[in-house]
Structures are given as C-alpha cells and as structure tokens.
Design an enzyme around this catalytic site. Structure first.
Site, mmCIF file in Angstrom:
data_model
loop_
_atom_site.group_PDB
_atom_site.id
_atom_site.type_symbol
_atom_site.label_atom_id
_atom_site.label_comp_id
_atom_site.label_asym_id
_atom_site.label_seq_id
_atom_site.Cartn_x
_atom_site.Cartn_y
_atom_site.Cartn_z
ATOM 1 N N LYS A 182 0.881 -1.173 0.000
ATOM 2 C CA LYS A 182 0.000 0.000 0.000
ATOM 3 C C LYS A 182 0.917 1.221 0.000
ATOM 4 C CE LYS A 182 -2.191 2.966 1.814
ATOM 5 N NZ LYS A 182 -1.878 4.341 1.425
ATOM 6 N N GLU A 258 8.608 1.222 11.719
ATOM 7 C CA GLU A 258 9.612 2.296 11.606
ATOM 8 C C GLU A 258 8.816 3.594 11.688
ATOM 9 O OE1 GLU A 258 12.708 1.745 11.677
ATOM 10 O OE2 GLU A 258 12.843 -0.353 11.099
ATOM 11 N N CYS A 292 13.044 10.924 8.181
ATOM 12 C CA CYS A 292 12.830 10.538 9.577
ATOM 13 C C CYS A 292 14.109 10.690 10.396
ATOM 14 C CB CYS A 292 12.324 9.111 9.647
ATOM 15 S SG CYS A 292 13.427 7.962 8.814
ATOM 16 N N GLU A 391 7.634 16.004 16.360
ATOM 17 C CA GLU A 391 8.216 15.884 15.015
ATOM 18 C C GLU A 391 7.500 16.846 14.060
ATOM 19 O OE1 GLU A 391 7.287 12.372 12.644
ATOM 20 O OE2 GLU A 391 9.398 12.214 12.096
HETATM 21 P P1 NAD Z 1 1.469 8.299 7.722
HETATM 22 O O1 NAD Z 1 1.504 7.515 8.981
HETATM 23 O O2 NAD Z 1 0.501 9.389 7.599
HETATM 24 O O3 NAD Z 1 1.183 7.337 6.474
HETATM 25 C C1 NAD Z 1 2.010 6.240 6.169
HETATM 26 C C2 NAD Z 1 1.214 5.195 5.422
HETATM 27 O O4 NAD Z 1 0.230 4.658 6.284
HETATM 28 C C3 NAD Z 1 0.463 5.745 4.197
HETATM 29 O O5 NAD Z 1 0.554 4.809 3.161
HETATM 30 C C4 NAD Z 1 -0.958 5.856 4.707
HETATM 31 O O6 NAD Z 1 -1.940 5.757 3.704
HETATM 32 C C5 NAD Z 1 -1.030 4.663 5.640
HETATM 33 N N1 NAD Z 1 -2.073 4.751 6.665
HETATM 34 C C6 NAD Z 1 -2.533 5.865 7.301
HETATM 35 N N2 NAD Z 1 -3.510 5.536 8.189
HETATM 36 C C7 NAD Z 1 -3.648 4.183 8.121
HETATM 37 C C8 NAD Z 1 -4.493 3.249 8.773
HETATM 38 N N3 NAD Z 1 -5.379 3.623 9.691
HETATM 39 N N4 NAD Z 1 -4.372 1.944 8.448
HETATM 40 C C9 NAD Z 1 -3.469 1.538 7.535
HETATM 41 N N5 NAD Z 1 -2.666 2.377 6.865
HETATM 42 C C10 NAD Z 1 -2.726 3.690 7.162
HETATM 43 O O7 NAD Z 1 2.960 8.794 7.499
HETATM 44 P P2 NAD Z 1 3.490 9.774 6.358
HETATM 45 O O8 NAD Z 1 2.978 11.134 6.673
HETATM 46 O O9 NAD Z 1 3.236 9.163 5.046
HETATM 47 O O10 NAD Z 1 5.069 9.722 6.589
HETATM 48 C C11 NAD Z 1 5.759 10.556 7.454
HETATM 49 C C12 NAD Z 1 6.081 9.848 8.762
HETATM 50 O O11 NAD Z 1 6.827 8.655 8.492
HETATM 51 C C13 NAD Z 1 6.951 10.659 9.697
HETATM 52 O O12 NAD Z 1 6.471 10.514 11.007
HETATM 53 C C14 NAD Z 1 8.333 10.019 9.571
HETATM 54 O O13 NAD Z 1 9.176 10.193 10.665
HETATM 55 C C15 NAD Z 1 7.951 8.591 9.378
HETATM 56 N N6 NAD Z 1 9.044 7.859 8.749
HETATM 57 C C16 NAD Z 1 9.781 6.987 9.500
HETATM 58 C C17 NAD Z 1 10.850 6.307 8.932
HETATM 59 C C18 NAD Z 1 11.677 5.341 9.736
HETATM 60 O O14 NAD Z 1 12.443 4.589 9.130
HETATM 61 N N7 NAD Z 1 11.570 5.312 11.046
HETATM 62 C C19 NAD Z 1 11.173 6.518 7.584
HETATM 63 C C20 NAD Z 1 10.404 7.439 6.859
HETATM 64 C C21 NAD Z 1 9.340 8.090 7.440
#
Ligand code: NAD
Length: 487
Positions: A182, A258, A292, A391
């Site tokens: 996804k 992550e 991140c 963040e």
């Molecule tokens: P997000 O959590 O909004 O979305 C991530 C994914 O989850 C998307 O594909 C979204 O559609 C899906 N999603 C959202 N709600 C969901 C639900 N209820 N059920 C299933 N799937 C769902 O994150 P984002 O805004 O896309 O990304 C930014 C975040 O990601 C930041 O917090 C960043 O720190 C983190 N991040 C962490 C790492 C790491 O390796 N630790 C790497 C990159 C980004």
C-alpha cells in the site's frame, strides 16, 4: 537534451496478480505535483474489494510458483529487479521528483540507486544465510529451519517512496514471502512502475501486488484488518502506528514498525566546525527536512554556540530553493498543501512559545505556486516547548546551547522518540561514553546518514518496534521452526 519536466498525465492503477487493474467501484483521486500544484494524473482508489483480490493472489502465489522457485533463481530475479531499476533510473528519478517535490538530482543520486541496491544487497545477503544447530550431549540434536512468514502487507510513507518501499520488498521477497503493497496516497508513481519492473524481471504473477488508496476506511485499513495477511511492515507516523497496532491485534499479525523521530544533533566544542556545518546543513534540510533521520534538535556546547550559529545561518541562507529540476536547487517543495500548513502551524507555535527566527520561517519570495518554505533556524526555545518535543518533518530546526555532558544527554533523551542521534566530538572516550547513553536505535559519531545495510536500523521508545537491515530483516520476514531429534 533538456529533461521533460512537464507532465504527460500519469494515471495509476493497482497491480494485482501481474496485471494493472482499476478499482471495481471506479473511484479515483487526484495526484498533484507539490512543486507546481498541477495535476499529475488520477489514482485508482482501492478498498476492501481490491485488497481481498490482492491477498488471494498473494496467497496462491506463495504456495504455488514462488515456493517452487529455487533459491538461486530467486536471487537472480531479485538482482534483475535491481538492474532494471538502474536501467530506468532517469525515468524513475523524474517521476519521484514530480511526485514528491524533491530535487531531481537527489532522487537520481540517492533514492533510485539505493532502491536498486536494496535488491542487489538482499539478493547477495540471502546466499550467505544459515540457521542454528545445537547438540545435547549424545542425546539429541536441534536444528532450525527457516520459512517465509506468508503474505505480508507493506505500508509506506511519502518521503522516500521507492527507497523505503524496496527496503521492505527486497528482504520480504528474498525470504520467500509474497507481498501486498500500500504506497502512500501522495506518492503513487514509482510504486506503480515497480509492478511492471517486477514482471519484467520474472517475478511470477501474484507475488507482488500493489493497491493504491488511503489509510482509514480505505486500502490501508483493509490490509491491516485482513484475516489472511500474516504480517505488516509499516513505516510512517507514530500515531498511525498506534491505530494499525489496534487493528492488527484482532488477527494477531506480526508487526514491524519504523516510526517518527525528533533526533538530537549534539555538537561538542572540540569538534571540527567546518565539517560539522557541512553535514549539519544536510542533516537539517536535505529532502526539505522530510527524512525521519533528520537532526531537528541541535545542541551546541556553549563555547562555540555563537560561532556555530553565525556559520550555520550564513550557509543556510545560501541554499537555493525552488524548481526541483534546476540542478542548483538544494530545497524543493514540501509534499502537500496539508503538510505545508501543518509545518507553518509549528512556526506560529514557535513564535507563541518565544522562539526567535534566525533565518527562514516564510515562503520564499517570487515562488507563487508550490509548497515552498525557507529553511528555518529557531533559537530561544526551552526543551519543554512543543516545537522542541514534536516531530515537524519539515525544514525547521531548533538550536539550544548546553554546558555539560550530563545536561546534553538528559536533554537529548527528553522526548518520547528514540530513532537516531548524531554526536560531534574529537574526544574518543567521550564519543563512546555519550553514544552509549543516548536513547536511540541509530547513533552516528562525526557523520550522518552513513549506512551499511547489514546493521540494525530502527527506533526505540515511540520511534519503532523491531529492526530492519541484514539479518534483522530476515528475522522479521521469516518464521523459524526448531526440530529436535533424539539420537
Ligand atoms: P502516515 O503515517 O501518515 O502514512 C504512512 C502510510 O500509512 C500511508 O501509506 C498511509 O496511507 C497509511 N495509513 C494511514 N492511516 C492508516 C491506517 N489507519 N491503516 C493503515 N494504513 C494507514 O505517514 P506519512 O505522513 O506518510 O510519513 C511521514 C512519517 O513517516 C513521519 O512521522 C516520519 O518520521 C515517518 N518515517 C519513518 C521512517 C523510519 O524509518 N523510522 C522513515 C520514513 C518516514
């Protein structure tokens, strides 16, 4: 030849069982270029129906063609995926830049080559993997066998779309699993192309499935709730991780997380200041601060605090902001209007909390369209301020002076995140001492973002659960069975 940066519309369909298909409902949503606010194309919005089809295809392939393929052939297929990604690097980098607003040179030199390397790395790693064996005197021998977990849901964020997707998909396939992906709704382009790349590399139908859509009440939630999905590997926000955990608990899925970070960048007075500045510019603002691992909380030892700020502010002001396809551009556009407003909300909050802006904090002059924000340096905030604690995920850093090792360790750990940290010092003993006390899964000394893919990658506290990388990825993507034989 000048690169084509205008868009021929790119409509994204799902990739299920080796075919591109639309949603049964006919529903689509729009995909915008964040640098121009122009329409890139439409994206099919998947839901329960499409996830169900994808999971069925993945289950069938798991117990069918994918299981029959010998390890050598699996390795060859993974390597071919990496090769094709490299062959199509310019096209993929262009799509990644259009979709995210990041500079093209960054997509072309980091995101896409690393996506290819993820496949090459895990293909090679697979060849060397063994299991354990323990003898119990002359009584018995134990050995373990490794098998795939099954059908795995891979849920991805928008900041490094293909890099992070392949960081999950490569070990997932290497360990013999099948996948339902996804992608983030904001960045569907390169994930869509990956379907075709996998097919061209010889991945059997149903092994890799891609379903577009949103999270709640959409494809994301349908995937985490699906009873025939064995595991979920999720990268995204900590708050989303909590929702997914509650949903996955109903069917007790294996989870790898992550999540977000608010990473400290600790600079001692004995460090090499020019090197510090050069790397800190990157660790603060690369990819518009939407990484991140970015070091958004900078702590500087008092004797060099003023000198650091003078140089850091001057270098930050030199960063060129604007057209992602201009090779001189260092800072592109933020991912979306919503995110741009969220980051700006933190800038308003910083003012309310008493912060002083040494540079940035506003839209760059002359850029009328696109979600552009000047890189921003804020001082004068206390460690308890929301802007220091939460963040922001944009080109915004806070700088705070410190007087002692104990004080900076306490401040660095004073957050519910624990993803990464950077320590700058030329004092060897101090480097070891401080590193061992920082609560973070990834700690760099005198560098940042230097990655060996064999090492454990992941966060502690609310920054994640589990580790990825090398053997750690294989631990997640496999099940071990111990076999005890009485002699
Ligand atoms: P997000 O959590 O909004 O979305 C991530 C994914 O989850 C998307 O594909 C979204 O559609 C899906 N999603 C959202 N709600 C969901 C639900 N209820 N059920 C299933 N799937 C769902 O994150 P984002 O805004 O896309 O990304 C930014 C975040 O990601 C930041 O917090 C960043 O720190 C983190 N991040 C962490 C790492 C790491 O390796 N630790 C790497 C990159 C980004």
């Amino acid at each position: 030849m000048k690169m084509e940066t205008k868009v021929k519309t790119f409509d994204c369909k799902h990739f299920i069982n080796g075919e591109y298909v639309a949603s049964k409902s006919g529903k689509t949503f729009e995909n915008l270029n964040p640098a121009t606010e122009e329409l890139l194309g439409t994206v099919c919005e998947g839901g329960k129906e499409e996830i169900d089809r994808a999971v069925k295809a993945a289950r069938k392939a798991l117990n069918g063609p994918w299981k029959k393929i010998k390890q050598n052939e699996r390795i060859a297929i993974l390597r071919r995926i990496g090769d094709i990604i490299l062959e199509r690097k310019d096209e993929l980098a262009r799509l990644e830049s259009l979709d995210t607003g990041k500079p093209y040179w960054l997509a072309s030199s980091v995101d896409i080559p690393r996506a290819a390397y993820n496949f090459h790395f895990f293909a090679d790693y697979l060849r060397g993997i063994g299991t354990e064996a323990y003898q119990m005197d002359d009584d018995a021998i134990n050995y373990s066998i490794r098998r795939p977990v099954g059908v795995v849901g891979l849920i991805n964020p928008w900041n490094l779309p293909l890099l992070l997707l392949t960081w999950k998909l490569a070990p997932c396939l290497a360990a013999g699993n099948t996948a339902v992906i996804k992608p983030a709704e904001l960045t569907p382009l390169t994930a869509t192309v990956l379907g075709e790349i996998c097919r061209d590399a010889g991945v059997p139908d149903g092994v890799v499935n891609i379903v577009h859509g949103f999270g709640p009440n959409s494809a994301g939630a349908a995937l985490t709730e699906h009873p025939d999905v064995d595991a979920i590997s999720f990268t995204g926000e900590t708050t989303t991780g909590k929702v997914i955990m509650a949903s996955a608990a109903k069917t007790l899925k294996k989870l790898s997380y992550e999540l977000g970070g608010k990473n400290p960048n600790i600079i001692f007075a004995d460090s090499d200041l020019d090197e510090v500045i050069e790397t800190t510019i990157k660790s603060s603002f690369i990819n518009q601060g939407e990484v991140c691992l970015c070091g958004s909380r900078i702590y500087v030892e008092r004797p060099i605090y003023d000198q650091f700020l003078e140089k850091f502010v001057a270098k930050t002001k030199e960063l060129k902001i604007g057209d992602p396809f201009d090779p001189q551009t260092k800072i592109g556009a933020l991912i979306s209007k919503e995110h741009y407003e969220r980051v700006n909300g933190y800038l308003d909050l910083a003012k309310e909390e008493g912060g002083q802006f040494l540079t940035g904090g506003k839209r760059p002059e002359g850029l009328k369209k696109g979600y552009y924000l000047e890189p921003t340096i804020i001082v004068g905030l206390d460690r308890s301020c929301q802007v220091v604690q939460e963040e922001i995920f944009g080109p915004v850093v806070t700088v705070i002076p410190f007087d002692s090792e104990e004080e900076v360790i306490m401040q660095a750990n004073d957050t519910h995140y624990g993803l990464s940290a950077t320590i700058w010092t030329n004092n060897l003993r101090r480097a070891h001492r401080v590193a061992a006390q920082i609560e973070a899964g990834i700690i760099w000394v005198n560098t940042w973002f230097l990655r060996d893919l064999r090492t454990p990658f992941g966060g502690m506290k609310q920054s994640g659960i589990g580790r990825e990388g090398g053997m750690h990825s294989f631990e997640f993507y496999s099940e071990l069975s111990n076999i005890c034989i009485k002699l």
